[in-house]
Design an enzyme around this catalytic site. Structure first.
Site, PDB file in Angstrom:
ATOM      1  N   SER A 155     -16.178  58.576  -8.631  1.00 10.34           N
ATOM      2  CA  SER A 155     -16.374  57.325  -7.891  1.00 10.34           C
ATOM      3  C   SER A 155     -14.925  56.954  -7.064  1.00 10.34           C
ATOM      4  CB  SER A 155     -16.684  56.161  -8.750  1.00 10.34           C
ATOM      5  OG  SER A 155     -16.747  54.959  -8.039  1.00 10.34           O
ATOM      6  N   TYR A 181     -13.776  51.415 -16.276  1.00 14.14           N
ATOM      7  CA  TYR A 181     -14.648  52.250 -15.510  1.00 14.14           C
ATOM      8  C   TYR A 181     -13.524  53.013 -14.364  1.00 14.14           C
ATOM      9  CZ  TYR A 181     -18.111  53.653 -12.184  1.00 14.14           C
ATOM     10  OH  TYR A 181     -18.787  54.628 -11.366  1.00 14.14           O
TER      11      TYR A 181
END
Length: 309
Positions: A155, A181
């Protein structure tokens, strides 16, 4: 830099048009939802035998049935896999038999409240990296049998920060769900850098990608207020460039199938092309720390020690 002729608007089915994956076996983690479904659809359309690895077997069966009808491919199966549980991952590995040509490490969790696994690991790192590390190394002999590709869905959130090796699991620092994350997504990229060094002679490659901004159940741990805050932080142009799941899966299929990546590892793709180095002020490109060989080697060592390899 690797460029493919595809771009932001490309869909997964566009990428596999004319691609023949007959006789190839693939596993897609998280294949029962979001871009995972579209990844399975495209692979099955190209003729691959696909296993959907999912926590929710019922959801996986529904997807498999629907895609069998839609693609005409009867070689779509489902197996249980909970990446947060090392026992579940090892059970999946034990039941796998025969060669594996494509492993798509697609599943993940995002921005969860501070949660620890029974081992005491922070959930996002445990799921997004440790789970896929155990899965990939556990399946290595099957991957090595005929040469294979491993695709890690990372990501742009990796730009939020490097892996903090001194305190990966937030035992001594304040927990930040987005930084947690981000470091797990950085780990997804670093994994491929070290795999390329270790497996150069084994015929197994590993590369990572950013699928794009897509509305999926990956956001299930965020409140409406938190989602609105994300929208406020993004400018109007960014909001207009939200992808459909079909477009989001396109870069996965590029990394999985393009001949341009033959024999190459440690690359990071976005919008179907190799990403440029990150520059300040934009949420794109790849951070230098995410492709640092020393960090990649350290991550591998830390992972092996934690997981008992």
């Amino acid at each position: 830099m690797i460029t493919t002729g595809y771009g932001f608007e490309t869909t997964a089915l566009d990428v596999v048009e004319g691609v023949d994956l007959s006789g190839r076996r693939a596993v897609v983690t998280g294949g029962a939802s979001g871009i995972g479904v579209e990844t399975v659809r495209a692979l099955a359309t190209a003729g691959a035998e696909v296993t959907i690895a999912a926590r929710d077997i019922d959801a996986g069966q529904r997807v498999a049935s629907s895609l069998t009808t839609a693609t005409g491919n009867k070689k779509i199966s489902v197996a249980r896999l909970d990446l947060a549980s090392q026992e579940s991952v090892k059970a999946f590995v034990r039941t796998w038999d025969g060669p594996l040509h494509l492993l798509v490490n697609n599943a993940g969790v995002m921005a969860t409240p501070l949660t620890r696994t029974p081992e005491g690991w922070e959930l996002q790192f445990a799921t997004n990296h440790f789970g896929h590390f155990t899965l990939t190394l556990g399946l290595f002999n099957s991957l090595r049998a005929e040469g294979a590709r491993v695709v890690n869905v990372s990501s742009s959130a990796h730009l939020m920060g490097d892996v903090v090796f001194e305190d990966i699991h937030y035992e001594h620092r304040e927990y930040d769900r987005w930084q947690a994350y981000g470091q797990s997504k950085t780990a997804n990229i670093l994994f491929g850098v070290e795999a390329g060094r270790r497996w150069a002679s084994e015929g197994v490659t590993m590369n990572a990608l950013m699928p794009g901004s897509i509305a999926t159940n990956l956001q299930r741990h965020l409140t409406a207020e938190q989602l609105q805050e994300i929208i406020r932080r993004n400018d109007a142009e960014t909001r207009r460039r939200v992808k459909t799941p079909e477009q989001g899966a396109a870069t996965t299929l590029v990394v999985a199938t393009t001949p341009l990546l033959e024999g190459l590892s440690g690359k990071y793709f976005e919008d179907c092309n190799e990403a440029l180095p990150h520059t300040g002020g934009v949420l794109s490109g790849v951070a230098p720390y995410a492709q640092d060989p020393e960090s990649a080697a350290q991550l591998w060592k830390v992972s092996e020690e934690a997981l008992g390899f």
